[in-house]
Write an enzyme that holds these catalytic residues in place. Structure first.
Site, short mmCIF file in Angstrom:
data_model
loop_
_atom_site.label_atom_id
_atom_site.label_comp_id
_atom_site.label_asym_id
_atom_site.label_seq_id
_atom_site.Cartn_x
_atom_site.Cartn_y
_atom_site.Cartn_z
N HIS A 1 0.02 -8.75 5.84
CA HIS A 1 -0.49 -7.37 5.87
C HIS A 1 -1.99 -7.37 5.56
O HIS A 1 -2.78 -6.69 6.23
CB HIS A 1 0.31 -6.54 4.85
CG HIS A 1 -0.17 -5.14 4.63
ND1 HIS A 1 0.60 -4.03 4.95
CD2 HIS A 1 -1.31 -4.65 4.09
CE1 HIS A 1 -0.07 -2.94 4.63
NE2 HIS A 1 -1.24 -3.28 4.10
N GLU A 2 -2.41 -8.14 4.55
CA GLU A 2 -3.84 -8.19 4.18
C GLU A 2 -4.66 -8.86 5.27
O GLU A 2 -5.78 -8.42 5.58
CB GLU A 2 -4.04 -8.94 2.85
CG GLU A 2 -3.30 -8.36 1.66
CD GLU A 2 -3.34 -6.87 1.57
OE1 GLU A 2 -4.33 -6.25 2.01
OE2 GLU A 2 -2.36 -6.30 1.06
N CYS B 1 0.70 1.23 2.54
CA CYS B 1 -0.69 0.77 2.56
C CYS B 1 -1.55 1.75 1.78
O CYS B 1 -1.41 2.96 1.96
CB CYS B 1 -1.19 0.66 4.00
SG CYS B 1 -2.88 0.05 4.14
N LEU B 2 -2.43 1.22 0.96
CA LEU B 2 -3.31 2.09 0.17
C LEU B 2 -4.25 2.89 1.08
O LEU B 2 -4.76 3.92 0.66
CB LEU B 2 -4.12 1.26 -0.83
CG LEU B 2 -3.29 0.58 -1.93
CD1 LEU B 2 -4.13 -0.42 -2.70
CD2 LEU B 2 -2.68 1.62 -2.87
N HIS C 1 -5.61 -6.55 8.02
CA HIS C 1 -6.75 -5.67 7.71
C HIS C 1 -8.08 -6.32 8.11
O HIS C 1 -9.00 -5.65 8.55
CB HIS C 1 -6.81 -5.35 6.20
CG HIS C 1 -5.91 -4.24 5.76
ND1 HIS C 1 -6.01 -2.96 6.23
CD2 HIS C 1 -4.92 -4.21 4.83
CE1 HIS C 1 -5.10 -2.18 5.63
NE2 HIS C 1 -4.41 -2.92 4.77
N GLY D 1 -1.71 -5.90 -2.96
CA GLY D 1 -2.69 -6.65 -2.18
C GLY D 1 -3.84 -5.73 -1.81
O GLY D 1 -3.71 -4.50 -1.88
N GLN E 1 -10.79 -2.75 3.25
CA GLN E 1 -10.37 -1.47 2.66
C GLN E 1 -11.39 -0.91 1.67
O GLN E 1 -11.30 0.26 1.28
CB GLN E 1 -9.03 -1.64 1.95
CG GLN E 1 -7.88 -1.91 2.91
CD GLN E 1 -6.59 -2.15 2.16
OE1 GLN E 1 -6.35 -3.26 1.67
NE2 GLN E 1 -5.76 -1.13 2.04
O1 GNR Z 1 0.51 -2.09 -2.36
C1 GNR Z 1 0.93 -2.40 -1.24
N1 GNR Z 1 2.27 -2.52 -1.04
C2 GNR Z 1 2.82 -3.05 0.10
C3 GNR Z 1 4.19 -2.87 0.32
C4 GNR Z 1 4.79 -3.39 1.43
C5 GNR Z 1 4.05 -4.13 2.33
C6 GNR Z 1 2.70 -4.30 2.14
C7 GNR Z 1 2.08 -3.77 1.03
S1 GNR Z 1 0.38 -4.03 0.78
C8 GNR Z 1 0.00 -2.58 -0.11
C9 GNR Z 1 -1.46 -2.58 -0.55
C10 GNR Z 1 -2.34 -2.54 0.68
O2 GNR Z 1 -2.48 -1.58 1.36
N2 GNR Z 1 -2.92 -3.65 1.01
O3 GNR Z 1 -3.67 -3.71 2.10
NI NI Z 2 -2.91 -2.18 3.44
#
Ligand code: GNR
Ligand code: NI
Length: 173
Positions: free
Chosen positions: A136-137, A94-95, A140, A46, A51
């Site tokens: 999660h997205e 999270c990236l 952000h 995601g 980001q």
């Molecule tokens: O790649 C991602 N893996 C992930 C694993 C567990 C819970 C959420 C994520 S999202 C993350 C990519 C990211 O940072 N998206 O904002």
């Molecule tokens: Ni993230």
């Protein structure tokens, strides 16, 4: 298509709240496609516009495994219209917090209303990994990182580890 640089904490732009999109037009569609290319290149499931330094309420998600056909989902202005009482805990990454992981508890099932890449209103009921990723997205877009769901102690531990790891690396241009 273009790959965009991904911001890493503690970049203050990750704490900003994104603005609603008026219309999903060609420019927003291009942003969605650039975000998907960036996400696939980074091996993420995601990515939120926040980001990549764009303050617009746009997210992309694809939870397909590497042996499955891609299943890109593009959303503008996502809103949760239902969240289950039942919660689930998953070790998130999270990236924007590279190589840091922690357990986060969230509603197990959510129904999300959003504008798709053709500016059509749609709803999607998500559970499992898709529900985790969409939530999660969406966080952000409100300037919230997964560490903000943890105790202050755990959050500071992760942020300090990240700072330490970055000190040992050459500065990125
Ligand atoms: O790649 C991602 N893996 C992930 C694993 C567990 C819970 C959420 C994520 S999202 C993350 C990519 C990211 O940072 N998206 O904002
Ligand atoms: Ni993230």
């Amino acid at each position: 298509m273009a790959r965009l640089p991904i911001l890493v904490a503690p970049d203050p732009r990750l704490k900003a709240r994104a603005d609603a999109v008026d219309t999903v037009d060609a420019e927003i569609r291009q942003l969605m496609d650039d975000m998907l290319e960036t996400m696939y290149d980074a091996r993420g499931i995601g990515l939120a516009a926040t980001q990549v330094g764009v303050r617009k309420r746009v997210i992309v998600v694809d939870i397909a495994g590497k042996d499955e056909d891609p299943n890109p989902i593009r959303m503008a202005n996502p809103e949760i219209v239902y969240a289950s009482e039942d919660e689930t805990t998953y070790e998130e990454g999270c990236l924007s917090l590279p190589e840091q992981y922690a357990d986060v508890k969230r509603p197990e099932t959510v129904r999300v209303r959003y504008l798709d890449h053709e500016n059509e209103i749609r709803e999607l009921t998500a559970d499992g990994m898709l529900a985790i990723c969409v939530q999660h997205e969406m966080d952000h877009l409100d300037g919230v990182l997964f560490v903000d769901h943890l105790s202050g102690l755990k959050r500071n531990m992760i942020l300090r580890k990240l700072q330490k790891a970055r000190k040992g690396q050459p500065a990125t241009v």
